[in-house]
Scaffold this active site. Structure first.
Site: not given
Ligand code: PMM
Length: 299
Positions: A223, A278
């Protein structure tokens, strides 16, 4: 150890912080958009993440990067459902990353065992009833509105208190809507209506998020705040939007050059009792959570 991380009813219990690998079936996600847009490649990528040590994979068909516009439900279904189905059939524990109840419901039918809704059920009024009815584990992330203009909502007096209070309220609403509290995971939503100093403050206070009493998911992977730190941004910078670039002494590295920094966050999150991280690049975070676990065992 479950006292440290908490347990999610309906999901396996790991003896350490779990690692969730990301499969973005999108042409435009901020760090890997377009790489896994083809369904076969997306399935292969999910299997590769599991082979690299991921405990589960999170399949999403809609980018939530700052400024992103929504895709329609039919397109999201087309992107996500076949990938969920194939991975689940291969025995993979699949989470679906969606803000739409219709997509979540179809994904659950196709074998998904966790619904990861970055809006915590706010984007679609049918989501909480769906999660309640299906009895499916559900991620409640801190969210202040759609990605298209979320940067304008990065305004806080005290980011930690406000995020914790807003998440607690949301948690109460989701439980009042019928979702079993034992199936809820909370997430501070790093980067969602937050700038780099906001994200760093939340990382510095994970215990206050743990005090919400539910397992914690930390999704820092690649990020912006990591790019900003790697370019020289400081943890005690004033939280302004955009972050004060005058403090930076190097170019901000692109998203794909932030995996070592991501693994550092994974180690810290694991030590602070996160239930899962994640991440896009799984192996370094698997190593990080294993080291954190070994340190815990030595306590
Ligand atoms: N960030 C992204 C996508 N999904 N889900 C959760 N639970 N928390 C997050 O901070 C989050 C998410 C941002 O996009 P990416 O898939 O490219 O990381």
């Amino acid at each position: 150890m479950s006292a440290l991380r908490g347990r999610v009813a309906g999901l396996p219990e790991w003896d350490r912080c779990a690692v969730m690998g990301v499969v973005n079936v999108t042409p435009d996600s901020f760090s890997d958009g377009g790489l896994w847009f083809d369904q076969e490649l997306a399935v292969k990528h999910g299997l590769d993440l599991i082979a690299a040590g991921a405990d589960l994979v999170d399949v999403g068909g809609e980018s939530t990067r700052p400024g992103a516009r929504r895709v329609d439900a039919a397109e999201e279904l087309r992107r996500v459902i076949p990938v969920v189905r194939e991975l689940a059939a291969a025995g993979v524990l699949v989470s679906v990353d969606t803000m739409r109840a219709s997509v979540a419901a179809r994904a659950v039918e196709a074998g998904a065992r966790l619904v990861n809704d970055v809006s915590g059920g706010l984007a679609d009024p049918a989501m909480v009833p769906m999660a309640a009815e299906a009895g499916i584990p559900f991620v409640v992330m801190h969210w202040r509105g759609q990605s298209v203009d979320m940067n304008n909502r990065a305004i806080y007096g005290d980011v930690v208190t406000e995020v914790v209070d807003e998440l607690r309220r949301r948690l109460d609403e989701v439980v009042a809507g019928g979702v079993d509290p034992e199936r809820i995971i909370v997430d501070p939503g790093l980067g969602f209506a937050k700038n780099a100093p906001h994200d760093l403050a939340l990382m510095a206070h994970l215990q206050e998020l743990r005090a919400l009493g539910r397992p914690l998911l930390v999704a820092a992977s690649r990020k912006r705040f990591l790019g900003w730190v790697l370019a020289g941004g400081k943890g005690d910078s004033p939280a302004r939007f955009p972050p004060p670039s005058t403090e930076l002494h190097a170019p901000i590295p692109p998203a794909r050059e932030r995996d070592a920094a991501t693994a550092a966050v994974s180690a810290i999150a694991a030590r602070e009792g996160a239930w899962a991280v994640r991440v896009h690049e799984v192996r370094p975070s698997v190593d990080a959570v294993r080291v954190a676990r070994a340190i815990e065992e030595a306590l």
